[in-house]
Design a protein around this motif. Structure first.
Motif, PDB file in Angstrom:
ATOM      1  N   GLU A   1      49.466  45.349  35.717  1.00  0.00           N
ATOM      2  CA  GLU A   1      48.857  44.133  35.174  1.00  0.00           C
ATOM      3  C   GLU A   1      47.545  43.872  35.895  1.00  0.00           C
ATOM      4  O   GLU A   1      47.529  43.631  37.103  1.00  0.00           O
ATOM      5  CB  GLU A   1      49.808  42.946  35.325  1.00  0.00           C
ATOM      6  CG  GLU A   1      51.057  43.102  34.472  1.00  0.00           C
ATOM      7  CD  GLU A   1      51.897  41.861  34.452  1.00  0.00           C
ATOM      8  OE1 GLU A   1      51.333  40.744  34.509  1.00  0.00           O
ATOM      9  OE2 GLU A   1      53.126  42.001  34.367  1.00  0.00           O
ATOM     10  N   ILE A   2      46.452  43.903  35.147  1.00  0.00           N
ATOM     11  CA  ILE A   2      45.132  43.836  35.755  1.00  0.00           C
ATOM     12  C   ILE A   2      44.640  42.416  36.023  1.00  0.00           C
ATOM     13  O   ILE A   2      43.921  42.180  36.995  1.00  0.00           O
ATOM     14  CB  ILE A   2      44.097  44.618  34.911  1.00  0.00           C
ATOM     15  CG1 ILE A   2      42.811  44.826  35.692  1.00  0.00           C
ATOM     16  CG2 ILE A   2      43.858  43.960  33.564  1.00  0.00           C
ATOM     17  CD1 ILE A   2      42.970  45.590  36.981  1.00  0.00           C
ATOM     18  N   LEU A   3      45.009  41.455  35.207  1.00  0.00           N
ATOM     19  CA  LEU A   3      44.471  40.103  35.399  1.00  0.00           C
ATOM     20  C   LEU A   3      44.817  39.508  36.757  1.00  0.00           C
ATOM     21  O   LEU A   3      43.937  38.922  37.406  1.00  0.00           O
ATOM     22  CB  LEU A   3      44.896  39.187  34.250  1.00  0.00           C
ATOM     23  CG  LEU A   3      44.309  39.550  32.886  1.00  0.00           C
ATOM     24  CD1 LEU A   3      44.879  38.645  31.802  1.00  0.00           C
ATOM     25  CD2 LEU A   3      42.798  39.487  32.904  1.00  0.00           C
ATOM     26  N   PRO A   4      46.048  39.650  37.253  1.00  0.00           N
ATOM     27  CA  PRO A   4      46.325  39.135  38.603  1.00  0.00           C
ATOM     28  C   PRO A   4      45.505  39.836  39.693  1.00  0.00           C
ATOM     29  O   PRO A   4      45.127  39.209  40.682  1.00  0.00           O
ATOM     30  CB  PRO A   4      47.824  39.389  38.789  1.00  0.00           C
ATOM     31  CG  PRO A   4      48.380  39.492  37.406  1.00  0.00           C
ATOM     32  CD  PRO A   4      47.283  40.098  36.583  1.00  0.00           C
ATOM     33  N   VAL A   5      45.218  41.103  39.512  1.00  0.00           N
ATOM     34  CA  VAL A   5      44.406  41.839  40.490  1.00  0.00           C
ATOM     35  C   VAL A   5      42.985  41.275  40.506  1.00  0.00           C
ATOM     36  O   VAL A   5      42.432  40.989  41.574  1.00  0.00           O
ATOM     37  CB  VAL A   5      44.384  43.351  40.166  1.00  0.00           C
ATOM     38  CG1 VAL A   5      43.441  44.099  41.108  1.00  0.00           C
ATOM     39  CG2 VAL A   5      45.779  43.944  40.219  1.00  0.00           C
TER      40      VAL A   5
END
Length: 175
Positions: free
Chosen positions: A25-29
């Motif tokens: 999941e890229i958005l939390p990163v």
């Protein structure tokens, strides 16, 4: 979007940046990097902002200015392709951008503030996408690339340069 980009969604020269982001999941990163970036000015004295670890290498200010350039370029590509724009977009010569910028005379705090604003804007844009739009593609620098791959590249690009700040510039950033 919880799937990582497939290798056919980006040019091979981006594999290193994408490889720095093992998360699905890229958005939390992307959001978590904001806190690290905000801490940066407090970890670098004003006298050290102009430090470059070797002749011909960027100063800390120039490196952070480059992060802003990358965030702006990758974010615009994601914006354009997520909106169905089929116009091929050019590449960018990061050294020419850094040379033309005034980051070498811009306080680090200002450079970080701009980078944070750019990331926040990109996050707002990416959070609004539906699942199908994440896989939308366009041409940039002569190569097909997806919106999803661009988001991973944004995160990996920042991770790469934060690692450089830790290892080459001895900036005590948290891991």
């Amino acid at each position: 979007m919880t799937r990582r980009p497939n290798p056919d969604e980006y040019a091979p020269f981006y594999a290193g940046y994408i490889g720095r982001v093992p998360e699905a999941e890229i958005l939390p990163v992307l959001a978590a990097q904001l806190e690290t970036l905000r801490r940066l000015p407090a970890l670098v004295s004003p006298a050290r902002e102009s430090f470059a670890y070797a002749p011909g290498k960027w100063s800390i200010r120039q490196l952070v200015g480059h992060l802003g350039d990358g965030e702006r370029v990758f974010g615009f590509r994601a914006f354009a392709f997520s909106h169905g724009d089929a116009t091929p977009l050019p590449g960018f010569d990061e050294n020419a951008y850094v040379s033309a910028a005034r980051s070498h005379v811009t306080p680090l705090t200002d450079l970080v503030d701009e980078l944070v604003f750019l990331r926040e804007a990109n996050l707002r844009m990416l959070r609004a996408l539906d699942d199908a739009t994440w896989t939308a593609r366009g041409l940039a620098n002569g190569h097909a690339i997806s919106v999803r791959a661009l988001a991973f590249i944004m995160a990996g690009h920042v991770r790469h340069h934060l690692d450089t700040l830790r290892t080459r510039y001895d900036v005590k950033l948290p891991l």
